[in-house]
Design a protein around this motif. Structure first.
Motif, short mmCIF file in Angstrom:
data_model
loop_
_atom_site.label_atom_id
_atom_site.label_comp_id
_atom_site.label_asym_id
_atom_site.label_seq_id
_atom_site.Cartn_x
_atom_site.Cartn_y
_atom_site.Cartn_z
N ASP A 1 0.84 -1.18 0.00
CA ASP A 1 0.00 0.00 0.00
C ASP A 1 0.88 1.23 0.00
OD1 ASP A 1 -2.08 -1.85 2.19
OD2 ASP A 1 -2.44 -1.41 0.08
N ILE A 2 1.54 1.46 -1.08
CA ILE A 2 2.37 2.64 -1.24
C ILE A 2 2.08 3.23 -2.60
CG2 ILE A 2 4.34 1.17 -1.90
CD1 ILE A 2 6.13 3.43 -0.70
N TYR A 3 1.79 4.51 -2.61
CA TYR A 3 1.26 5.14 -3.81
C TYR A 3 2.09 6.34 -4.20
CZ TYR A 3 -2.65 2.43 -2.05
OH TYR A 3 -3.44 1.41 -1.56
N GLN A 4 2.29 6.45 -5.49
CA GLN A 4 3.00 7.61 -6.03
C GLN A 4 2.12 8.31 -7.05
OE1 GLN A 4 7.14 5.27 -6.51
NE2 GLN A 4 7.24 7.42 -7.10
N THR A 5 2.12 9.61 -6.97
CA THR A 5 1.43 10.41 -7.99
C THR A 5 2.29 11.61 -8.35
OG1 THR A 5 0.24 11.65 -6.27
CG2 THR A 5 -0.90 9.76 -7.24
N PRO A 6 2.23 12.06 -9.60
CA PRO A 6 1.57 11.38 -10.72
C PRO A 6 2.38 10.18 -11.21
CG PRO A 6 2.75 13.30 -11.52
CD PRO A 6 2.93 13.30 -10.02
N ARG A 7 1.82 9.38 -12.06
CA ARG A 7 2.56 8.27 -12.65
C ARG A 7 3.46 8.78 -13.75
NH1 ARG A 7 0.74 3.19 -12.74
NH2 ARG A 7 2.76 2.83 -13.71
N TYR A 8 2.96 9.74 -14.51
CA TYR A 8 3.72 10.32 -15.60
C TYR A 8 3.57 11.84 -15.52
CZ TYR A 8 3.31 5.58 -17.36
OH TYR A 8 3.34 4.21 -17.47
N CYS B 1 4.37 10.79 -2.52
CA CYS B 1 4.51 9.40 -2.12
C CYS B 1 3.82 9.21 -0.78
CB CYS B 1 5.98 9.00 -2.01
SG CYS B 1 6.20 7.31 -1.41
N SER B 2 2.91 8.28 -0.74
CA SER B 2 2.18 8.00 0.50
C SER B 2 2.10 6.51 0.73
CB SER B 2 0.76 8.57 0.43
OG SER B 2 0.78 9.98 0.32
N GLN B 3 2.20 6.12 2.01
CA GLN B 3 2.05 4.71 2.36
C GLN B 3 1.12 4.60 3.56
OE1 GLN B 3 3.60 3.34 5.33
NE2 GLN B 3 4.97 5.02 5.89
N THR B 4 0.34 3.53 3.54
CA THR B 4 -0.67 3.34 4.58
C THR B 4 -0.30 2.20 5.52
OG1 THR B 4 -1.92 1.89 3.12
CG2 THR B 4 -2.50 4.23 3.10
N MET B 5 0.96 1.81 5.52
CA MET B 5 1.39 0.67 6.32
C MET B 5 2.01 1.09 7.65
SD MET B 5 2.99 -1.50 3.13
CE MET B 5 3.71 -0.05 2.37
N GLY B 6 2.11 2.39 7.89
CA GLY B 6 2.71 2.86 9.13
C GLY B 6 4.21 2.66 9.20
N ILE C 1 6.85 15.34 7.23
CA ILE C 1 6.06 15.97 8.29
C ILE C 1 5.10 14.96 8.91
CG2 ILE C 1 4.43 17.83 8.79
CD1 ILE C 1 5.67 19.37 6.48
N ARG C 2 4.67 14.02 8.09
CA ARG C 2 3.79 12.96 8.59
C ARG C 2 4.40 11.61 8.24
NH1 ARG C 2 -0.16 15.49 5.42
NH2 ARG C 2 -0.66 13.47 4.48
N THR C 3 4.14 10.62 9.05
CA THR C 3 4.72 9.29 8.83
C THR C 3 4.39 8.75 7.45
OG1 THR C 3 4.60 8.74 11.17
CG2 THR C 3 4.71 6.89 9.64
N GLU C 4 3.17 8.97 7.01
CA GLU C 4 2.71 8.33 5.79
C GLU C 4 3.08 9.07 4.52
OE1 GLU C 4 0.92 9.52 8.24
OE2 GLU C 4 -0.79 10.72 7.54
N TYR D 1 11.41 8.11 -10.89
CA TYR D 1 11.62 8.26 -9.46
C TYR D 1 10.74 7.23 -8.74
CZ TYR D 1 13.97 12.57 -10.69
OH TYR D 1 14.85 13.49 -11.23
N LEU D 2 11.40 6.40 -7.92
CA LEU D 2 10.70 5.34 -7.20
C LEU D 2 10.74 5.62 -5.71
CD1 LEU D 2 11.96 2.21 -9.09
CD2 LEU D 2 9.58 2.67 -8.63
N CYS D 3 9.59 5.52 -5.08
CA CYS D 3 9.48 5.70 -3.65
C CYS D 3 9.33 4.33 -3.00
CB CYS D 3 8.27 6.57 -3.33
SG CYS D 3 8.01 6.87 -1.57
N ALA D 4 9.88 4.16 -1.83
CA ALA D 4 9.77 2.89 -1.12
C ALA D 4 9.62 3.14 0.37
CB ALA D 4 11.00 2.01 -1.38
#
Lengths: 115, 118
Positions: free
Chosen positions: A3-10, A23-28, A69-72, A89-92
């Motif tokens: 559950d990790i999301y990147q926007t935009p894709r292109y 980049c946002s992740q919902t896994m804490g 600023i925020r964990t996610e 660019y890849l976020c992890a």
């Protein structure tokens, strides 16, 4: 499923523009990373964070900046885009502790083209 | 200098054939070793990893990898390739520090693009 999301894709953008890759992740997860991947080249770590208010430069020098600023949330910003910033660019993210640091989950990437 | 090398930029195999993707590393102490796959339009997915113990590691999607300390290698194998295996494959390492810990930062090889012919 990660559950990790990147926007935009292109993103295609003109030289000199300011851009922010989200980049946002919902896994804490505490740890988050940004990698840069040029075509035909290896991924290079450009930024990482151990948690809120923690940011470090990676192995490859980058003109981009990040904030945590925020964990996610771990956005990457380019104040003035240039053609040399054209890349993927890849976020992890990964949890902290035990074998957790090695369980990195990756977003789908943002393919940036600066014209 | 510390490095991880994937000698093959592009490999083409026929569906049903066996596959071996090479990975060599150059580190003072054996690093933690990983194989990732990146399908078109997708993020990186972990196939398998080696930390210690049994040198033959089983992963997802029928892949396995063998750690050979004498050769500083961690080659990825699959006995019979499927068309859906066409993707780019990355070997990655996390160095072990002298303290016995790790900086937890993945370093990737340049990747091997796999094409599967019908």
């Amino acid at each position: 499923e990660a559950d990790i999301y990147q926007t935009p894709r292109y993103l295609v953008i003109g030289t000199g523009k300011k851009i922010t890759l989200e980049c946002s992740q919902t896994m804490g997860h505490d740890k988050m990373y940004w990698y840069q991947q040029d075509p035909g080249m290896e991924l290079h770590l450009i930024h990482y964070s151990y948690g809120v208010n923690s940011t470090e430069k990676g192995d490859l020098s980058s003109e981009s900046t990040v904030s945590r600023i925020r964990t996610e949330h771990f956005p990457l910003t380019l104040e003035s885009a240039r053609p040399s910033h054209t890349s993927q660019y890849l976020c992890a993210s990964s949890p902290l502790g035990g074998q957790g640091p090695f369980k990195a989950f990756f977003g789908q990437g943002t393919r940036l083209t600066v014209v | 200098a510390q490095s991880v090398t994937q000698p093959d930029i592009h490999i083409t195999v026929s569906e049903g054939a066996s596959l071996e993707l090479r990975c060599n590393y150059s580190y003072g102490a054996t690093p933690y070793l990983f194989w990732y796959v990146q399908s078109p339009g997708q993020g990186l997915q972990l196939l398998l990893k080696y930390f210690s113990g049994d040198t033959l590691v089983q992963g997802i999607k029928g892949f396995e990898a063998e750690f050979k300390r004498s050769q500083s290698s961690f080659n990825l194998r699959k006995p019979s390739v499927h068309w859906s295996d066409a993707a780019e494959y990355f070997c990655a390492v996390v160095p072990r520090l002298n303290s016995g810990g790790s900086n937890y930062k993945l370093t990737f090889g340049k990747g091997t693009l796999l094409t599967v012919n019908p």
